[in-house]
Design a protein around this motif. Structure first.
Motif, short mmCIF file in Angstrom:
data_model
loop_
_atom_site.label_atom_id
_atom_site.label_comp_id
_atom_site.label_asym_id
_atom_site.label_seq_id
_atom_site.Cartn_x
_atom_site.Cartn_y
_atom_site.Cartn_z
N TYR A 237 47.17 -19.17 111.23
CA TYR A 237 46.61 -19.90 112.17
C TYR A 237 46.56 -21.31 111.92
CZ TYR A 237 43.18 -21.61 115.80
OH TYR A 237 42.69 -22.21 116.75
N MET A 238 46.97 -22.29 113.10
CA MET A 238 47.13 -23.60 112.83
C MET A 238 46.00 -24.39 113.93
SD MET A 238 51.06 -24.43 112.15
CE MET A 238 51.55 -23.16 113.32
N TRP A 239 45.16 -25.17 113.58
CA TRP A 239 44.53 -26.25 114.45
C TRP A 239 44.99 -27.43 114.30
CZ3 TRP A 239 41.32 -30.38 112.72
CH2 TRP A 239 40.81 -31.02 113.63
N LEU A 240 45.21 -28.30 115.42
CA LEU A 240 45.73 -29.65 115.53
C LEU A 240 44.88 -30.32 116.42
CD1 LEU A 240 48.31 -27.71 114.99
CD2 LEU A 240 49.73 -29.27 116.10
N ARG A 241 44.30 -31.49 115.63
CA ARG A 241 43.63 -32.57 116.36
C ARG A 241 44.49 -32.87 117.61
NH1 ARG A 241 39.14 -34.72 113.90
NH2 ARG A 241 38.16 -36.38 115.19
N ALA A 242 43.78 -33.70 118.36
CA ALA A 242 44.55 -34.46 119.48
C ALA A 242 45.13 -35.43 118.77
CB ALA A 242 43.25 -35.13 120.58
N PHE A 243 46.37 -35.87 119.21
CA PHE A 243 47.28 -36.81 118.75
C PHE A 243 47.71 -36.55 117.38
CE2 PHE A 243 44.41 -39.06 121.75
CZ PHE A 243 45.59 -39.69 122.82
N CYS A 244 47.55 -35.36 116.87
CA CYS A 244 48.17 -35.30 115.73
C CYS A 244 49.63 -34.98 115.81
CB CYS A 244 47.51 -33.90 114.89
SG CYS A 244 48.56 -33.16 113.44
N PRO A 245 50.48 -35.83 115.16
CA PRO A 245 51.91 -35.39 115.35
C PRO A 245 52.40 -34.01 114.94
CG PRO A 245 51.39 -37.61 114.11
CD PRO A 245 50.12 -36.91 114.18
N GLN A 246 53.41 -33.47 115.74
CA GLN A 246 53.67 -32.05 115.44
C GLN A 246 55.35 -31.67 115.70
OE1 GLN A 246 51.63 -29.60 118.79
NE2 GLN A 246 50.67 -31.44 118.58
N ALA A 247 55.93 -30.84 115.11
CA ALA A 247 57.32 -30.62 115.39
C ALA A 247 57.58 -29.21 114.54
CB ALA A 247 58.31 -31.70 115.15
N CYS A 248 58.70 -28.61 114.76
CA CYS A 248 58.86 -27.26 113.92
C CYS A 248 60.08 -27.03 114.01
CB CYS A 248 57.89 -26.11 114.33
SG CYS A 248 58.41 -25.21 115.84
N TYR A 249 60.64 -26.26 112.98
CA TYR A 249 61.91 -25.46 112.93
C TYR A 249 61.71 -24.07 112.91
CZ TYR A 249 64.83 -29.80 111.71
OH TYR A 249 65.32 -31.08 111.84
N ALA A 250 62.26 -23.31 113.63
CA ALA A 250 62.09 -21.66 113.77
C ALA A 250 63.16 -21.26 112.57
CB ALA A 250 62.51 -21.15 114.99
N GLY A 251 62.53 -20.50 111.95
CA GLY A 251 63.42 -20.10 110.42
C GLY A 251 64.05 -19.00 110.71
N GLY A 252 64.09 -17.99 111.56
CA GLY A 252 64.76 -16.86 111.65
C GLY A 252 64.40 -15.83 110.66
N PRO A 253 65.03 -14.75 110.43
CA PRO A 253 66.01 -14.25 111.20
C PRO A 253 65.65 -13.76 112.87
CG PRO A 253 65.18 -12.36 109.87
CD PRO A 253 64.39 -13.62 109.44
N GLY A 254 64.40 -13.46 113.16
CA GLY A 254 63.88 -13.10 114.39
C GLY A 254 63.50 -14.50 114.87
N LYS A 255 62.67 -13.95 116.13
CA LYS A 255 61.97 -14.97 117.20
C LYS A 255 60.94 -15.65 116.26
CE LYS A 255 63.56 -13.16 121.46
NZ LYS A 255 63.16 -12.60 122.72
N PHE A 256 60.60 -16.80 116.49
CA PHE A 256 59.25 -17.35 116.14
C PHE A 256 58.42 -17.59 117.42
CE2 PHE A 256 56.87 -21.43 115.33
CZ PHE A 256 55.94 -20.86 114.39
N ARG A 257 57.17 -16.78 117.37
CA ARG A 257 56.26 -17.00 118.59
C ARG A 257 54.85 -16.99 118.15
NH1 ARG A 257 55.49 -12.18 121.21
NH2 ARG A 257 55.76 -12.94 123.09
#
Length: 270
Positions: A237-257
């Motif tokens: 679980y992740m909580w992100l405060r308003a205006f917290c910069p965020q990005a991601c790479y999905a690692g596989g081998p299946g879907k990231f949801r």
């Protein structure tokens, strides 16, 4: 049928190392699946046969606009008075078993992938009438009413019957399953499921006013949270405060949801 991670509780053996990726910062928090153990469960008045993990709650330096629980409901368990705060609207998302609801006199059942929105002030009850435990996410928020705008009505949906909407210029590799209509200004929160195909990315550092709660339902990824790269997987679980910069790479081998909360459609409180 989609895959949904369900916490198992229990305790690790005495031989397990303490090292983990749990972190709590002023701009974000990561609660790995290993933190959801028996000894950190909570319980509520007027419920039977239930336990829950509190993932987020209004707190100085933490979630400001919502709370998020994962509820495990044993057979015959439930409540005729699940909510004790009439200001609280609810969104339920089932990940295991089946729950029987009565919402304002309407009877229905939600299986895995089932979603329900219950407006503030609504009488409702919940039961597990099956032979196996049921698990569901429960989002709660104090509804922000707007003069001249009606409150939302209860509604129910099934993720398996909703077509994900691809994000622009992504060839469908990044898509969102929306439970609330984004054009419906009656809603002051959105609950969605975000899906990335293996190797897909958020290609810029999102920085915005919306507070986020993200529970990873399936797969794994590397998330950029403020200045840090954090590996996450199903059950985290992740909580992100308003205006917290965020990005991601999905690692596989299946879907990231992941299951996503955000506050929307209202003036900023002054």
């Amino acid at each position: 049928m989609q895959k949904y991670h369900i916490p198992k509780g229990g305790l690790p053996p005495q031989s397990q190392l303490l090292t983990d990726k749990a972190v709590f910062t002023p701009s974000y928090a990561v609660l790995p699946k290993g933190t959801m153990r028996d000894i950190v469960c909570s319980h509520l008045p007027f419920w039977q046969g239930m336990r829950m993990w509190v993932l987020a709650r209004p707190l100085s330096g933490f979630a400001e606009s919502f709370s998020h629980y994962i509820v495990e409901l044993q057979p015959t368990g439930g409540s005729d008075r699940p909510e004790t705060d009439m200001r609280a609207e609810a969104a339920l998302f089932v990940v295991g078993g089946e729950i029987a609801l009565n919402v304002g006199g309407r009877e229905l059942r939600l299986a895995p992938g089932g979603f329900g929105y219950i407006p503030a002030g609504t009488d409702w009850s919940i039961r597990n009438e099956g032979d196996e435990p049921a698990s569901f996410h429960w989002f709660r928020k104090a509804y922000v009413a707007v003069e001249g705008l009606d409150a939302p009505a209860p509604f129910f949906a099934d993720e398996n019957r909703i077509s994900p909407i691809a994000m622009p210029d992504t060839d469908g590799k990044w898509a969102t399953t929306r439970f609330m209509d984004p054009d419906d200004m009656r809603h002051d929160m959105h609950i969605t499921i975000v899906t990335f195909e293996p190797g897909a990315v958020i290609p810029f550092m999102e920085t915005h006013v919306m507070e986020h709660g993200l529970y990873v339902l399936e797969g794994k990824a590397v998330y950029k949270l403020n200045q840090d790269w954090v590996e996450v997987e199903a059950g985290d679980y992740m909580w992100l405060r308003a205006f917290c910069p965020q990005a991601c790479y999905a690692g596989g081998p299946g879907k990231f949801r992941y299951l996503l909360y955000k506050d929307v459609n209202r003036h900023m409180s002054l």
